[in-house]
Design a protein around this motif. Structure first.
Motif, PDB file in Angstrom:
ATOM      1  N   LEU A  82       0.808  -1.212   0.000  1.00  0.00           N
ATOM      2  CA  LEU A  82       0.000   0.000   0.000  1.00  0.00           C
ATOM      3  C   LEU A  82       0.843   1.266   0.000  1.00  0.00           C
ATOM      4  CD1 LEU A  82      -2.825  -1.206   2.383  1.00  0.00           C
ATOM      5  CD2 LEU A  82      -3.157  -0.371   0.048  1.00  0.00           C
ATOM      6  N   VAL A  83       2.005   1.225   0.625  1.00  0.00           N
ATOM      7  CA  VAL A  83       2.841   2.428   0.669  1.00  0.00           C
ATOM      8  C   VAL A  83       3.465   2.751  -0.683  1.00  0.00           C
ATOM      9  CG1 VAL A  83       3.350   2.240   3.133  1.00  0.00           C
ATOM     10  CG2 VAL A  83       4.847   1.099   1.469  1.00  0.00           C
ATOM     11  N   SER A  84       3.605   1.757  -1.555  1.00  0.00           N
ATOM     12  CA  SER A  84       4.282   1.979  -2.839  1.00  0.00           C
ATOM     13  C   SER A  84       3.406   1.713  -4.058  1.00  0.00           C
ATOM     14  CB  SER A  84       5.533   1.100  -2.924  1.00  0.00           C
ATOM     15  OG  SER A  84       5.204  -0.273  -2.754  1.00  0.00           O
ATOM     16  N   ASP A  85       2.336   0.948  -3.894  1.00  0.00           N
ATOM     17  CA  ASP A  85       1.496   0.549  -5.041  1.00  0.00           C
ATOM     18  C   ASP A  85       0.028   0.889  -4.799  1.00  0.00           C
ATOM     19  OD1 ASP A  85       3.634  -1.117  -6.575  1.00  0.00           O
ATOM     20  OD2 ASP A  85       3.683  -1.939  -4.544  1.00  0.00           O
ATOM     21  N   PHE A  86      -0.213   1.969  -4.097  1.00  0.00           N
ATOM     22  CA  PHE A  86      -1.570   2.330  -3.682  1.00  0.00           C
ATOM     23  C   PHE A  86      -2.528   2.409  -4.867  1.00  0.00           C
ATOM     24  CE2 PHE A  86      -4.960   5.307  -2.650  1.00  0.00           C
ATOM     25  CZ  PHE A  86      -5.351   4.918  -1.381  1.00  0.00           C
ATOM     26  N   MET A 127      -3.746   4.621   6.719  1.00  0.00           N
ATOM     27  CA  MET A 127      -3.983   4.088   5.373  1.00  0.00           C
ATOM     28  C   MET A 127      -5.455   3.723   5.193  1.00  0.00           C
ATOM     29  SD  MET A 127      -2.553   3.489   2.473  1.00  0.00           S
ATOM     30  CE  MET A 127      -0.776   3.434   2.804  1.00  0.00           C
ATOM     31  N   ALA A 128      -6.081   3.212   6.257  1.00  0.00           N
ATOM     32  CA  ALA A 128      -7.511   2.887   6.188  1.00  0.00           C
ATOM     33  C   ALA A 128      -8.325   4.144   5.918  1.00  0.00           C
ATOM     34  CB  ALA A 128      -7.963   2.218   7.482  1.00  0.00           C
ATOM     35  N   ASP A 137     -12.909  -0.170   2.347  1.00  0.00           N
ATOM     36  CA  ASP A 137     -12.659  -0.379   3.771  1.00  0.00           C
ATOM     37  C   ASP A 137     -11.470  -1.314   3.954  1.00  0.00           C
ATOM     38  OD1 ASP A 137     -14.772   1.219   4.565  1.00  0.00           O
ATOM     39  OD2 ASP A 137     -16.196  -0.449   4.690  1.00  0.00           O
ATOM     40  N   LEU A 138     -10.650  -1.018   4.963  1.00  0.00           N
ATOM     41  CA  LEU A 138      -9.479  -1.838   5.268  1.00  0.00           C
ATOM     42  C   LEU A 138      -9.740  -2.676   6.515  1.00  0.00           C
ATOM     43  CD1 LEU A 138      -6.494  -2.503   4.520  1.00  0.00           C
ATOM     44  CD2 LEU A 138      -5.828  -0.702   6.135  1.00  0.00           C
ATOM     45  N   TYR A 139      -9.410  -3.962   6.425  1.00  0.00           N
ATOM     46  CA  TYR A 139      -9.643  -4.898   7.524  1.00  0.00           C
ATOM     47  C   TYR A 139      -8.353  -5.633   7.877  1.00  0.00           C
ATOM     48  CZ  TYR A 139     -14.551  -3.957   7.252  1.00  0.00           C
ATOM     49  OH  TYR A 139     -15.752  -3.305   7.293  1.00  0.00           O
ATOM     50  N   TYR A 140      -8.267  -6.032   9.128  1.00  0.00           N
ATOM     51  CA  TYR A 140      -7.083  -6.724   9.639  1.00  0.00           C
ATOM     52  C   TYR A 140      -7.470  -8.137  10.063  1.00  0.00           C
ATOM     53  CZ  TYR A 140      -3.117  -7.930  12.607  1.00  0.00           C
ATOM     54  OH  TYR A 140      -2.037  -8.564  13.163  1.00  0.00           O
TER      55      TYR A 140
END
Length: 287
Positions: A82-86, A127-128, A137-140
């Motif tokens: 996510l930090v590089s390929d968002f 990031m979420a 939505d981001l889930y863990y």
């Protein structure tokens, strides 16, 4: 009557993807009666994304969630992050009509370190918030390691209590393996879960080592017989977990089996499907 949608966590069939391709693998899943998947451990190449999209369109398959790590957790670790390929990750979600993304595990460089874990949580929640701006939505997803305690509190609860945007994909096998009752634990996450992993837990027969008595090999055999089971073939109260999760906001119920111990994954998925139908969930296999 309110119901969920039962699907397949694609890590279970990742070798089938390599063997048959994305389209043919999802076609076989649909023929087994599954119309929902969660994408994980599948390379998101243009060919695979196109094959999955074609299969979803043709066979009425819903992509519940895609997967991505926040960042590499070890030098040289391959993958998309996510930090590089968002933008690429968001575009893949959009192409597959998917509004959920999930982080599959705590980064390895954060395990065993409360401060590193909390730093990850802070950045993941940021990031979420960024993903929400794109309608995702981001889930863990938990394992057993989040049941380590810091100052008397589970790391998983610390994550929950220190996040605003990120939700949770609870895994009933790993909750049990972490030492908690999954039915009761799910209740604590009411309103924070849209995804539940259905993964049963069994104790296999102890296979004693050949030869004479050896304390080391005996203890290895004695302590290594916990297995991932087809749903309904293990010890977990699957129906109670599903009903509790549904009441707490879960929409998707994904079957995952990390190891089928030599059995064809499609056969394992058939066993899980048949057992869930016996439990009364036949109508949860269709949209």
């Amino acid at each position: 009557m309110k119901k969920g949608l039962i699907g397949i966590q694609m890590s279970t069939i990742k070798k089938k993807i390599e063997e048959l391709g994305a389209y043919e693998t999802l076609k076989a899943c649909a023929e087994l009666g599954y119309h929902c998947v969660e994408i994980s451990q599948v390379a998101m190449t243009p060919e695979n994304v196109a094959g999955m999209k074609k299969a979803c369109d043709e066979f009425g398959i819903k992509v519940a969630a895609c997967s991505a790590s926040l960042e590499p957790t070890m030098p040289g670790m391959p993958g998309e992050f996510l930090v590089s390929d968002f933008d690429k990750i968001v575009a893949d979600c959009k192409a597959l009509n998917c509004d959920m993304l999930r982080i599959g595990m705590l980064p390895m460089n954060c395990m065993g370190n409360r401060e590193k874990a909390l730093d990850f949580v802070r950045r993941a929640d940021e990031m979420a918030g960024r993903l929400k701006e794109h309608g995702i939505d981001l889930y863990y997803h938990n394992h057993h390691i989040e049941f380590v305690k810091y100052d008397g509190e589970y790391l998983l609860d610390i994550i929950k209590n220190n996040t605003k945007y990120m939700g949770f994909e609870l895994d009933i096998h790993w909750i049990h393996r972490g030492g908690e009752n999954p039915v009761e634990f799910i209740k604590k996450y009411d309103g924070r879960i849209r995804l539940l992993h259905l993964k049963d837990y069994r104790i296999a027969e102890v296979k004693l080592p050949e030869g004479g008595y050896n304390p080391e090999t005996f203890m290895q055999a004695f302590t290594s017989n916990v297995q991932f089971a087809e749903v309904g073939e293990g010890n977990l109260p699957v129906k109670e977990c599903m009903e509790t999760a549904l009441a707490c906001g879960s929409e998707y119920f994904l079957i995952e089996q990390d190891d089928t111990y030599g059995r064809d994954p499609f056969e394992s998925l058939k066993i899980s499907r048949d057992n869930l139908i016996k439990l009364g969930y036949e109508d949860w296999f269709t949209l």
